[in-house]
Scaffold this motif. Structure first.
Motif, short mmCIF file in Angstrom:
data_model
loop_
_atom_site.label_atom_id
_atom_site.label_comp_id
_atom_site.label_asym_id
_atom_site.label_seq_id
_atom_site.Cartn_x
_atom_site.Cartn_y
_atom_site.Cartn_z
N TYR A 504 0.86 -1.21 0.00
CA TYR A 504 0.00 0.00 0.00
C TYR A 504 0.88 1.24 0.00
O TYR A 504 2.10 1.15 0.25
CB TYR A 504 -0.92 0.00 1.22
N LYS A 505 0.31 2.38 -0.32
CA LYS A 505 1.08 3.61 -0.32
C LYS A 505 0.38 4.68 0.50
O LYS A 505 -0.85 4.68 0.64
CB LYS A 505 1.32 4.09 -1.76
N GLU A 506 1.18 5.58 1.04
CA GLU A 506 0.69 6.67 1.87
C GLU A 506 1.38 7.96 1.45
O GLU A 506 2.53 7.95 0.99
CB GLU A 506 1.00 6.41 3.35
N ASP A 507 0.67 9.07 1.62
CA ASP A 507 1.27 10.38 1.36
C ASP A 507 1.93 10.87 2.64
O ASP A 507 1.29 10.96 3.69
CB ASP A 507 0.20 11.38 0.91
N ASP A 508 3.21 11.19 2.53
CA ASP A 508 3.98 11.67 3.68
C ASP A 508 4.52 13.06 3.32
O ASP A 508 5.46 13.17 2.53
CB ASP A 508 5.12 10.71 3.98
N THR A 509 3.90 14.08 3.87
CA THR A 509 4.21 15.49 3.53
C THR A 509 4.12 15.69 2.03
O THR A 509 3.03 15.67 1.47
CB THR A 509 5.59 15.91 4.08
N ASP A 510 5.26 15.83 1.35
CA ASP A 510 5.22 16.14 -0.09
C ASP A 510 5.60 14.95 -0.96
O ASP A 510 5.83 15.11 -2.16
CB ASP A 510 6.13 17.32 -0.40
N VAL A 511 5.70 13.74 -0.39
CA VAL A 511 6.04 12.56 -1.18
C VAL A 511 5.08 11.42 -0.88
O VAL A 511 4.47 11.37 0.20
CB VAL A 511 7.49 12.10 -0.92
N THR A 512 4.98 10.50 -1.88
CA THR A 512 4.18 9.28 -1.69
C THR A 512 5.13 8.13 -1.44
O THR A 512 6.12 7.96 -2.16
CB THR A 512 3.33 9.00 -2.93
N ILE A 513 4.83 7.34 -0.41
CA ILE A 513 5.72 6.25 -0.01
C ILE A 513 4.96 4.93 -0.02
O ILE A 513 3.82 4.84 0.44
CB ILE A 513 6.30 6.49 1.40
N SER A 514 5.60 3.89 -0.58
CA SER A 514 5.01 2.54 -0.58
C SER A 514 5.47 1.77 0.65
O SER A 514 6.61 1.90 1.09
CB SER A 514 5.44 1.78 -1.84
N HIS A 515 4.55 0.94 1.16
CA HIS A 515 4.85 0.07 2.30
C HIS A 515 4.39 -1.34 1.99
O HIS A 515 3.57 -1.56 1.09
CB HIS A 515 4.11 0.57 3.56
N ILE A 516 4.87 -2.28 2.73
CA ILE A 516 4.42 -3.67 2.62
C ILE A 516 4.36 -4.28 4.01
O ILE A 516 5.21 -4.00 4.86
CB ILE A 516 5.35 -4.51 1.70
N LYS A 517 3.34 -5.05 4.26
CA LYS A 517 3.24 -5.69 5.58
C LYS A 517 2.58 -7.05 5.44
O LYS A 517 1.86 -7.32 4.46
CB LYS A 517 2.43 -4.82 6.54
N GLN A 518 2.86 -7.92 6.40
CA GLN A 518 2.21 -9.23 6.42
C GLN A 518 0.91 -9.10 7.19
O GLN A 518 0.87 -8.57 8.30
CB GLN A 518 3.10 -10.28 7.08
N LEU A 519 -0.17 -9.57 6.56
CA LEU A 519 -1.50 -9.41 7.15
C LEU A 519 -1.77 -10.49 8.20
O LEU A 519 -1.38 -11.65 8.04
CB LEU A 519 -2.56 -9.49 6.06
N SER A 520 -2.45 -10.05 9.25
CA SER A 520 -2.94 -11.00 10.25
C SER A 520 -4.17 -11.70 9.68
O SER A 520 -4.64 -11.37 8.59
CB SER A 520 -3.29 -10.26 11.54
N LYS A 521 -4.71 -12.63 10.44
CA LYS A 521 -5.89 -13.37 9.98
C LYS A 521 -7.05 -12.44 9.71
O LYS A 521 -7.70 -12.51 8.65
CB LYS A 521 -6.26 -14.43 11.02
#
Length: 551
Positions: A504-521
């Motif tokens: 997923y991606k999020e806007d952080d101030t003036d840039v967009t950053i992608s993240h990845i995480k392992q989902l729980s059940k």
């Protein structure tokens, strides 16, 4: 298997550290969230070309690390061939500086991109639409055939023997080229050797000949001088010996009067004896001197020949000329050695050729015996993937001469529709059909041999939910024997994973950053429900998600 991937300052990713537990992992996320960036970063650490534009922060270097567990992949030979220390745990690291310069490391040892690329082929297999081109390659088709036939080891042994045969043929070719060149030079070197062999060459030989020539040329002068000298010593009434004889007699009479007189006598007597010996030797020397024009001509001829040979071979003395002769002799001996080497190499080739022929015939028999079973299994799996009318055939033709694959030339033939003619894959199959056929083959391969980690990039593109569910089941089965990672947009496939990673991606101030995480059940149920819905997940979608997950 891929255990961990760390990404820093790459495209939309500020920092990402992902662990992969093994089995089947699925990766989902909205379009544009960064799933393709994840693959690009992985490709970079596996040897793809770097681009400065991929740096998110131009003032900070990009770092990508991938950690692999390689037990069962038989990589020791690769490490030895590339002069690297072997370890079953491999850490690959790629750095891109702010100036765009790239550096690559394998377990902290700097390596080139070519080494990374060769190693990556053994570590990971990224399956995409473009990767289906591999289907048309003979090596892959043979790998499939030999895996099913159980002849991978036999084929490996054959390739080793065939490689030796190729090298020996190269050696023989080189020897024959040397022989051809040697034959051109043989007569010339033999002539040079004979010319030197017929000439008496010894240290200071020319100097001795010059002295002998000078003696013969001045024979009359020498003879006359020697004769005059002999006469002065003992010829005529008055000579040196008669004078010494008188002196000797006089001193002998005085010797009784004192010791010093006795010493004078003894010295004169010694001189008398020495001079008498000299006279005899001078007479002998004078007798030996004669003016022999024939002998003088012979000596001068020898001198001329030696001088000509010294000049011809551009040397200054006889020792160097002897060295030239020895070198020519070695070349002649080497020619004989080449003939022996050719005969010996030909014997080895004949023996190895026979061995390879026997191995190739055995391979052909084994391969042919497994063709019908492979065709049957592939068609069964294709039918499961809603390609009931697809037909698949393995065509094996025989060559007269040995090739890197034995006597066999293999072609995969395919038709997707009922009644359509079988033809080579690149002529009759669409991208989606090739993708599903490749999945079938790799799934069946996974049951026969140890494969590296495989990543399927949106293999479900353009298929229905039912087919996606079947593809997911195939991947899940593959995950029992190897590590599989699947990037997907369809909930039916996403639900099959043992582990679910969400990009997923999020806007952080003036840039967009992608993240990845392992989902729980619970997060996983919610994510699959979203994939089943057009907006916020409904109660029905959540229920369906739980059913898909058997939760």
């Amino acid at each position: 298997m891929l255990k961990r991937l760390y990404i820093s300052n790459f495209a939309l990713i500020n920092e990402m550290d992902v662990s992969f537990p093994g089995k089947l992992s699925v990766i989902t996320g909205e379009t544009g969230a960064g799933k393709s960036i994840f693959l690009e970063a992985l490709g970079l650490v596996l040897g793809n070309r770097a681009d400065l534009a991929t740096l998110q922060n131009k003032n900070k270097k990009c770092i990508i690390e991938a950690e692999f567990e390689t037990k069962g992949l038989e990589l020791k030979n690769f490490f030895e061939e590339n002069d690297l220390d072997y370890d079953s745990i491999i850490l690959l690291r790629r750095e891109i500086s702010t100036e765009g310069k790239s550096r690559s490391f394998l377990n902290d040892t700097p390596v080139g991109l070519n080494t990374l690329k060769l190693l990556s082929e053994k570590l990971i297999d990224i399956h995409s639409q473009h990767q289906t081109l591999l289907l048309n390659q003979t090596n892959f088709q043979l790998e499939v055939l030999d895996a099913f036939a159980g002849s991978l080891n036999e084929f490996k042994e054959y390739k080793n023997e065939y490689s030796k045969l190729n090298k020996l043929n190269g050696v023989l070719k080189n020897l024959k080229e040397q022989e051809t060149q040697a034959k051109k030079e043989l007569d010339y070197f033999q002539f040079l050797f004979n010319e030197l062999e017929e000439t008496e060459i010894k240290k200071d030989g020319l100097k001795l000949l010059e002295e002998e020539s000078a003696t013969l040329e001045n024979a009359e002068t020498i003879k006359s001088t020697l004769l005059n000298t002999v006469n002065a010593i003992n010829g005529g009434e008055v000579n040196l010996l008669s004078a010494l004889s008188i002196a000797k007699q006089n001193l002998q009479g005085l010797s009784k009067y004192g010791k010093n007189y006795l010493e004078f006598f003894e010295r004169i007597n010694s001189a008398y004896i020495e001079l008498k010996d000299i006279a005899i030797e001078l007479e002998n020397a004078e007798d030996e001197i004669s003016f022999d024009t024939i002998k003088l001509s012979e000596i001068n001829a020898k001198m001329d020949k030696l001088n000509r040979l010294l000049k011809k071979h551009n040397v200054s003395n006889e020792e160097e000329l002897i060295s030239v002769k020895n070198d020519i002799e070695n070349k002649l001996a080497k020619f004989e050695s080449i003939e022996n080497d050719i005969n010996e190499t030909q014997k080895q080739i004949d023996k190895l050729n026979s061995k390879c022929s026997d191995s190739a015939k055995k391979l052909s028999k084994t391969r042919l015996s497994s063709v019908s079973e492979i065709e049957k299994k592939v068609k069964e799996v294709l039918a499961d993937l809603s390609m009931q009318n697809a037909n698949f055939k393995i065509d094996i033709s025989q060559t007269k001469e040995l090739t890197p694959t034995g006597f066999d030339q293999v072609k995969f033939l395919f038709s997707a529709n009922k009644g359509a003619s079988l033809n080579e894959l690149n002529k009759v199959a669409s991208g989606g059909e090739l993708s599903r056929l490749m999945l079938c083959l790799k799934a069946l391969l996974a049951s026969k041999k140890q494969l590296p980690t495989i990543i399927f990039d949106e293999i479900d593109t353009g298929v229905s939910g039912d087919v996606a569910d079947k593809i997911g089941s195939i991947l899940l089965k593959m995950g029992k024997t190897m590590q599989v990672v699947a990037i997907t947009h369809l909930p039916q496939m996403a639900s099959k994973g043992d582990h679910h990673l969400f990009v997923y991606k999020e806007d952080d101030t003036d840039v967009t950053i992608s993240h990845i995480k392992q989902l729980s059940k619970d997060e996983r149920i919610n994510e699959i429900a979203k994939m089943l819905s057009t907006g916020n997940p409904t109660a029905t979608a959540l229920k369906n998600a739980k059913e898909l997950l058997n939760a």
